[in-house]
Design a protein around this motif. Sequence first.
Motif, PDB file in Angstrom:
ATOM      1  N   GLN A 293      28.308  31.148  50.570  1.00 38.28           N
ATOM      2  CA  GLN A 293      29.713  31.403  50.861  1.00 38.28           C
ATOM      3  C   GLN A 293      30.255  32.573  50.053  1.00 38.28           C
ATOM      4  O   GLN A 293      29.581  33.128  49.184  1.00 38.28           O
ATOM      5  CB  GLN A 293      30.527  30.151  50.610  1.00 38.28           C
ATOM      6  N   ARG A 294      31.492  32.946  50.354  1.00 36.01           N
ATOM      7  CA  ARG A 294      32.086  34.156  49.780  1.00 36.01           C
ATOM      8  C   ARG A 294      32.119  34.118  48.263  1.00 36.01           C
ATOM      9  O   ARG A 294      31.810  35.115  47.602  1.00 36.01           O
ATOM     10  CB  ARG A 294      33.501  34.348  50.333  1.00 36.01           C
ATOM     11  N   GLN A 295      32.505  32.972  47.699  1.00 35.46           N
ATOM     12  CA  GLN A 295      32.583  32.901  46.239  1.00 35.46           C
ATOM     13  C   GLN A 295      31.214  33.126  45.605  1.00 35.46           C
ATOM     14  O   GLN A 295      31.084  33.819  44.592  1.00 35.46           O
ATOM     15  CB  GLN A 295      33.135  31.534  45.817  1.00 35.46           C
TER      16      GLN A 295
ATOM     17  N   ARG B 258      27.169  36.704  42.807  1.00 31.79           N
ATOM     18  CA  ARG B 258      25.890  37.421  42.756  1.00 31.79           C
ATOM     19  C   ARG B 258      26.111  38.901  42.451  1.00 31.79           C
ATOM     20  O   ARG B 258      25.352  39.522  41.701  1.00 31.79           O
ATOM     21  CB  ARG B 258      25.134  37.251  44.077  1.00 31.79           C
ATOM     22  N   CYS B 259      27.169  39.477  43.027  1.00 29.11           N
ATOM     23  CA  CYS B 259      27.493  40.871  42.725  1.00 29.11           C
ATOM     24  C   CYS B 259      27.881  41.035  41.255  1.00 29.11           C
ATOM     25  O   CYS B 259      27.447  41.985  40.583  1.00 29.11           O
ATOM     26  CB  CYS B 259      28.627  41.353  43.621  1.00 29.11           C
ATOM     27  N   GLU B 260      28.697  40.115  40.756  1.00 27.81           N
ATOM     28  CA  GLU B 260      29.121  40.198  39.359  1.00 27.81           C
ATOM     29  C   GLU B 260      27.944  40.019  38.411  1.00 27.81           C
ATOM     30  O   GLU B 260      27.841  40.714  37.387  1.00 27.81           O
ATOM     31  CB  GLU B 260      30.182  39.130  39.082  1.00 27.81           C
ATOM     32  N   ALA B 261      27.034  39.107  38.741  1.00 33.25           N
ATOM     33  CA  ALA B 261      25.848  38.911  37.905  1.00 33.25           C
ATOM     34  C   ALA B 261      24.990  40.175  37.896  1.00 33.25           C
ATOM     35  O   ALA B 261      24.431  40.561  36.852  1.00 33.25           O
ATOM     36  CB  ALA B 261      25.037  37.723  38.415  1.00 33.25           C
ATOM     37  N   ALA B 262      24.881  40.840  39.040  1.00 33.21           N
ATOM     38  CA  ALA B 262      24.093  42.075  39.109  1.00 33.21           C
ATOM     39  C   ALA B 262      24.754  43.179  38.294  1.00 33.21           C
ATOM     40  O   ALA B 262      24.068  43.969  37.620  1.00 33.21           O
ATOM     41  CB  ALA B 262      23.937  42.497  40.571  1.00 33.21           C
TER      42      ALA B 262
ATOM     43  N   GLY C  55      38.891  39.671  43.277  1.00 34.31           N
ATOM     44  CA  GLY C  55      40.047  38.794  43.327  1.00 34.31           C
ATOM     45  C   GLY C  55      40.154  37.891  42.112  1.00 34.31           C
ATOM     46  O   GLY C  55      39.157  37.512  41.511  1.00 34.31           O
ATOM     47  N   VAL C  56      41.372  37.531  41.758  1.00 31.57           N
ATOM     48  CA  VAL C  56      41.600  36.674  40.599  1.00 31.57           C
ATOM     49  C   VAL C  56      42.924  35.956  40.759  1.00 31.57           C
ATOM     50  O   VAL C  56      43.853  36.464  41.399  1.00 31.57           O
ATOM     51  CB  VAL C  56      41.587  37.514  39.294  1.00 31.57           C
TER      52      VAL C  56
ATOM     53  N   SER D 290      31.875  38.757  51.313  1.00 35.44           N
ATOM     54  CA  SER D 290      30.544  38.693  51.915  1.00 35.44           C
ATOM     55  C   SER D 290      30.155  37.240  52.111  1.00 35.44           C
ATOM     56  O   SER D 290      30.558  36.369  51.330  1.00 35.44           O
ATOM     57  CB  SER D 290      29.520  39.394  51.016  1.00 35.44           C
ATOM     58  N   GLU D 291      29.380  36.957  53.145  1.00 38.13           N
ATOM     59  CA  GLU D 291      28.824  35.621  53.342  1.00 38.13           C
ATOM     60  C   GLU D 291      27.530  35.727  54.140  1.00 38.13           C
ATOM     61  O   GLU D 291      27.265  36.744  54.800  1.00 38.13           O
ATOM     62  CB  GLU D 291      29.807  34.681  54.031  1.00 38.13           C
TER      63      GLU D 291
END
Length: 396
Positions: A71-73, A78-82, A166-167, A186-187
Amino acid sequence: MHEAYERLLAAANLRSSDGAVRITAEYEPLGGAGSAVFPPTVKITAMDAAGYLIEPRYVGGAREDVVLLDQRQSQANRCEAALLDAVQRGEVFLPHLALETESAGVAVRVTSLDAPHRSRDAYFRDAVDADGVAFDRTEAGLALRDASAGDVSAYLRLVPSDLAYGVWDSHRKRRIQVKIPRAYSSEMIGVAPLVGVRAAGRVDRLNLTGETVEVTESGWAPSADGKLAKGTKTAKMSALGHGMIPPSEGLGGVSVTGVQRCATLSFAQLAALRFGPLGKELAAAGRALVAAIALLGDRLAFASPALRLRSGCDLMLVGERVEWVLRGRDGRPGVEALEVASPQEALALFEVALERAQAAGLEWAREPVVVRPNASLQQAIDKSYMIAGIGEAEGE
């Protein structure tokens, strides 16, 4: 890459016919088309049991059932971890918050790139700086706390990735809370899922019995005469990780006709970002910089030939398109290739965007804002690292 940046700059400020960037990708399970993949399990309200999220959608113009694979979250995480991995490798730097401490001899670190609520997470609300000042009363904390829909310049300066993903400042009791919608989304879905089953059980190497035993703070022990005193805390040996567990039916993943990912970067959302007193040139460059961060995160996370979502869900990339989406004609949007397909190209675009924003006056930190837990949070962290007695075994 300068040409791509100029187009991104215009698009992020809605000064062109570009309305979004869209990334579509097709995947295949490592075992080949039709082999099982395992979606995330959730508690299905209707049957009060574990299951998969399946819903009808239109795929290629036809109505199909699809199963949510990521899902989107989760995709944003995954993007933030990368991005965080790239920061730790020294390939790039993004300003962020970092809570650092130690517990039971183990170094503990939580950043705004991996905390559940990003920079507004309770980890940072319950943190103090090196002088013991509560984070929300420090210069950085006050700047983030006092941000508003009309001025999110503090986020651009201190935690720019929050503007991409987003936050929501839901952990602080204020009548007006900061809530910034995601610009990147993204999903991943599996098309036409057939839900499988599998047998789950346990074979004990020494064929220990599955009897009920007494459990104490120091461990467990079987009863010598097979009887346990009334009021004694007990457990089945199988719950403690010993003994046989007969196989029973469980969720066995899904077989799908295809796996698809769709990611979008909304220029309308980027153009809606307001930076208060910052000049027009810096505000425009700031929006383009946030767009470049989102594209970099996506490429770092998803440009590889293979992707692991979770155990039993390893996928091969079989096709991908990174495109500008333009104002439509005759009922259809226009699309043009965006030549930013690799992490290296995305990094080059980010570097141009950062250079332009700094030239326009952006203050860009070179180190994270580091804090430590307050006494209450430290105590809770220490408790998490304590080993206390015997726990029950969990299923796979």
